[in-house]
Structure formats: C-alpha cells, structure tokens
Design a protein around this motif. Sequence first.
Motif, PDB file in Angstrom:
ATOM      1  N   ILE A   1     -20.279  11.700  -3.019  1.00 42.73           N
ATOM      2  CA  ILE A   1     -19.167  11.221  -3.187  1.00 42.73           C
ATOM      3  C   ILE A   1     -18.136  11.154  -1.799  1.00 42.73           C
ATOM      4  CG2 ILE A   1     -19.080  11.907  -5.640  1.00 42.73           C
ATOM      5  CD1 ILE A   1     -17.255  14.255  -4.553  1.00 42.73           C
ATOM      6  N   GLU A   2     -17.440  10.153  -1.673  1.00 42.65           N
ATOM      7  CA  GLU A   2     -16.213  10.189  -0.683  1.00 42.65           C
ATOM      8  C   GLU A   2     -14.914  10.550  -1.535  1.00 42.65           C
ATOM      9  OE1 GLU A   2     -16.537   9.787   2.903  1.00 42.65           O
ATOM     10  OE2 GLU A   2     -17.717   8.094   1.963  1.00 42.65           O
ATOM     11  N   VAL A   3     -13.979  11.363  -0.781  1.00 40.71           N
ATOM     12  CA  VAL A   3     -12.694  12.081  -1.788  1.00 40.71           C
ATOM     13  C   VAL A   3     -11.664  11.292  -0.645  1.00 40.71           C
ATOM     14  CG1 VAL A   3     -11.249  13.836  -2.330  1.00 40.71           C
ATOM     15  CG2 VAL A   3     -13.960  14.138  -1.998  1.00 40.71           C
ATOM     16  N   ASP A   4     -11.033  10.718  -1.647  1.00 42.93           N
ATOM     17  CA  ASP A   4      -9.644  10.073  -1.252  1.00 42.93           C
ATOM     18  C   ASP A   4      -8.498  10.647  -1.934  1.00 42.93           C
ATOM     19  OD1 ASP A   4     -11.147   8.263   0.010  1.00 42.93           O
ATOM     20  OD2 ASP A   4     -10.637   6.694  -1.773  1.00 42.93           O
ATOM     21  N   MET A   5      -7.334  10.524  -1.087  1.00 44.47           N
ATOM     22  CA  MET A   5      -5.982  11.326  -1.589  1.00 44.47           C
ATOM     23  C   MET A   5      -5.006  10.345  -1.474  1.00 44.47           C
ATOM     24  SD  MET A   5      -4.606  14.816   0.388  1.00 44.47           S
ATOM     25  CE  MET A   5      -3.950  13.668   1.923  1.00 44.47           C
ATOM     26  N   ASP A   6      -4.149  10.579  -2.605  1.00 45.41           N
ATOM     27  CA  ASP A   6      -2.941   9.328  -2.685  1.00 45.41           C
ATOM     28  C   ASP A   6      -2.147   9.568  -1.239  1.00 45.41           C
ATOM     29  OD1 ASP A   6      -1.903  11.906  -3.272  1.00 45.41           O
ATOM     30  OD2 ASP A   6      -0.451  10.795  -4.473  1.00 45.41           O
ATOM     31  N   CYS A   7      -1.554   8.726  -0.746  1.00 46.71           N
ATOM     32  CA  CYS A   7      -1.126   8.617   0.610  1.00 46.71           C
ATOM     33  C   CYS A   7       0.480   9.792   0.654  1.00 46.71           C
ATOM     34  CB  CYS A   7      -0.781   7.210   1.112  1.00 46.71           C
ATOM     35  SG  CYS A   7      -0.004   7.026   2.699  1.00 46.71           S
ATOM     36  N   ILE A   8       0.289  10.495   1.764  1.00 48.90           N
ATOM     37  CA  ILE A   8       1.105  11.337   1.755  1.00 48.90           C
ATOM     38  C   ILE A   8       2.595  10.564   2.447  1.00 48.90           C
ATOM     39  CG2 ILE A   8      -0.012  13.225   2.288  1.00 48.90           C
ATOM     40  CD1 ILE A   8       0.005  12.873   5.221  1.00 48.90           C
ATOM     41  N   VAL A   9       2.634   9.513   2.926  1.00 49.15           N
ATOM     42  CA  VAL A   9       3.689   8.658   3.365  1.00 49.15           C
ATOM     43  C   VAL A   9       4.480   8.043   2.120  1.00 49.15           C
ATOM     44  CG1 VAL A   9       4.519   6.800   4.905  1.00 49.15           C
ATOM     45  CG2 VAL A   9       3.053   8.662   5.973  1.00 49.15           C
ATOM     46  N   CYS A  10       3.507   7.311   1.561  1.00 46.02           N
ATOM     47  CA  CYS A  10       4.085   6.133   0.275  1.00 46.02           C
ATOM     48  C   CYS A  10       3.776   6.849  -0.886  1.00 46.02           C
ATOM     49  CB  CYS A  10       3.654   4.750   0.707  1.00 46.02           C
ATOM     50  SG  CYS A  10       1.607   4.760   0.505  1.00 46.02           S
ATOM     51  N   ALA A  11       2.817   7.983  -1.109  1.00 37.76           N
ATOM     52  CA  ALA A  11       2.425   8.255  -2.519  1.00 37.76           C
ATOM     53  C   ALA A  11       1.914   7.084  -3.167  1.00 37.76           C
ATOM     54  CB  ALA A  11       3.795   9.017  -3.206  1.00 37.76           C
ATOM     55  N   GLY A  12       1.088   6.305  -2.713  1.00 34.80           N
ATOM     56  CA  GLY A  12       0.345   5.406  -3.598  1.00 34.80           C
ATOM     57  C   GLY A  12       0.689   4.101  -3.431  1.00 34.80           C
ATOM     58  N   LYS A  13       2.074   3.922  -2.934  1.00 32.78           N
ATOM     59  CA  LYS A  13       2.661   2.493  -3.083  1.00 32.78           C
ATOM     60  C   LYS A  13       2.187   1.407  -1.882  1.00 32.78           C
ATOM     61  CE  LYS A  13       7.273   4.066  -4.391  1.00 32.78           C
ATOM     62  NZ  LYS A  13       6.903   5.497  -4.048  1.00 32.78           N
TER      63      LYS A  13
END
Length: 339
Positions: free
Chosen positions: A257-269
């Motif tokens: 698997i590859e693990v992504d995390m929601d963006c720490i700058v835009c929180a996913g926007k």
Amino acid sequence: MSLANLEHQARTELESCSDEAALRAWHNKYFGKQGEVLLALKKVGSVPPEERRSYGQEANRVKEALTEAHDAALAKVKERALAQSLNAAAVDVTLPGRPLTRGRWHIANRILRDIAAIFSDLGFQIYRSREVEDDFTNFELLNMPPHHPARDMWDTFHTTVPGVLLRTHTSPGQIHVMREHCPEPIRVILPGMCYRYETITTRSEIMFHQVEGLAVGARVTMADLKGTIVAFARRMFGEERQVRIRSSYFPFTEPSIEVDMDCIVCAGKGCSLCKRSGWLEIMGAGMVHPVVLQNGGYDPAKFSGFAFGMGPQRITMLKYAIDDIRQFWTNDLRFLRQF
Ligand SMILES: [Zn+2]
C-alpha cells in the motif's frame, strides 16, 4: 662631613627617590662597600679617645635610622608599583560578556529522534543496521532476484568489491533483525542513511534517511498496520489528520500500500504543496511477503507481519515547508539555525 650632616643629606636624597632603581642607587651610595655610612662607622678609630664612645653610638643610631627609613621608602615604592600594575590590567566588569553560542541538533537528526520517540511510545525498539550491504541481502533476500525488474527502482552505488554495495534502502535490516530474533515476535524501527546513484535535484539526493518499521508476530494484520500509521501521522502532524490508503506494489510486501495524509496546509481543499490533490504521500507499506518472512527464518503459515518505510527528509520538508532537499546536507548555517 659630620654625622648630623650625613643623616640630613641622606634623608633628603631618600625623599626624592621615586622608584626601586633610585632606591638601589641611594642604598649603594650610603651602604655599599664604599658607602658613606660604613665609612663614617670605620672613622671611629680616628676619633679622639674621649669622643670615641659617643661618636660610635651616634654613628650606629644614624645607620639604623637610615636603614629603617630606606626600608619604609622601599615598601612604599613597591606598594605604588603594585597599585599601578593592577590599575593598568584592570578588568572592566561593566563590559558585556562574549556571547556563548549553544549547539543544537541538526534538523535531520531531530526529526529522526521525534520519529523514534513516537514509535517507542507505540512499543517499537530501534534496530541499527549496516550501511554497507551485500547484494544478496539488499535485493535477493527481499524477494528481488538478479533479473527482477524492481531492481531498476534502485540505482545503486557498487563498491570495488563484487557484490558489496551501499544499501539503497533500510529494508535489508529486516532480514538482519528477523534472523537475530526468530522465532520471537518483533516490533522495531530501522532508521538510517541510504544511498542511491541518482541525479541530485530539489527533490532527490544521493544520500537520505529512511525509517523502516517491521512488526512480526502470530496474528499481525493489516488493521494493526493501519492503526500504527494513523497513530504516527496524528502524533507527527496533528490530531485532526486523516489517512488514506491506496494499493501499490513493492517486491517485499504483499499486499502493498501507499499511505497518503490529508494536506497539512489546506486540509484537503487543494493547494500548491499537495498539487491541488488535497493529499500528501507519507510512506509505503504492506504485509511482509511470505518469501521475506521465510528468508528471515519465520514460517509464513504461522507468522505474519507488516512493514512500512518513510523518508524523514520528506516528512521534514512537509512539516516545515522546505522546498529543496539539498539544504539538508549543504551545512548552510542560515538554513540550520531556523530549527
Ligand atoms: Zn494542500
């Protein structure tokens, strides 16, 4: 010259002596081998007998009085010289002190320590593995035989000794730790430097840290892997972090698997850091491939395990918005002092 005149003259001259050299000259003049005081004492023999006694007494008194006066003058001169030298070398206690610069951890080491602290809270031990590896452990035991296409993913620094290379990833450490602890359960992280023969750009270096994680036990599942990754991401980047998992491919894990995390700058926007996707890639992971378990000495029918690998430099770049990976090893203090 009468004794009274001698004493008067000697005292007058003594008073004008202002340093030790002058006093020495004075002493020589009156108390030297041909000194006037000594000559006056010797003269006692030529004085008429009836005056001899009183002359002798007076001459001795003059000698002692002048000696005393000389010693007092000498002490005074020495005192003054000492005071002068103390004044000349005086320490100005009101001057501000020289600043003492304190050292600090290099940002790369600090992040390694942060990562190690988080995983040790989760029960992982640190296992240090060699940076100079053999081809067999770096590739073959990790399920990459000589002509496996995955070897192209790692451009390698080979040494002049055939089969000896600089490790391209921390994964060979998995083999070492498994063989050392088999058949005990394992929960370790393997941090360290890795080397790849690549073009140096803002995003890739020829040397970089990796932190590998490995858990092997009787009932280790993908859920344990996911829980571990989520716990790590939230400790490292904040409690509100969301984690996403995509399927991927690595030769030493199955499934991968590859693990992504929601963006720490835009929180996913969507922003420039996450390239408008809202997600940041933080690590690769998977369930340890049965062949790798076997190479480590574990029976894949009885044991399972998960493994993950991340780049602390990439984690640091995300955390502090660093845009050039080359900054880590150029020793530019303007960069390093920011952390
Ligand atoms: Zn973003």
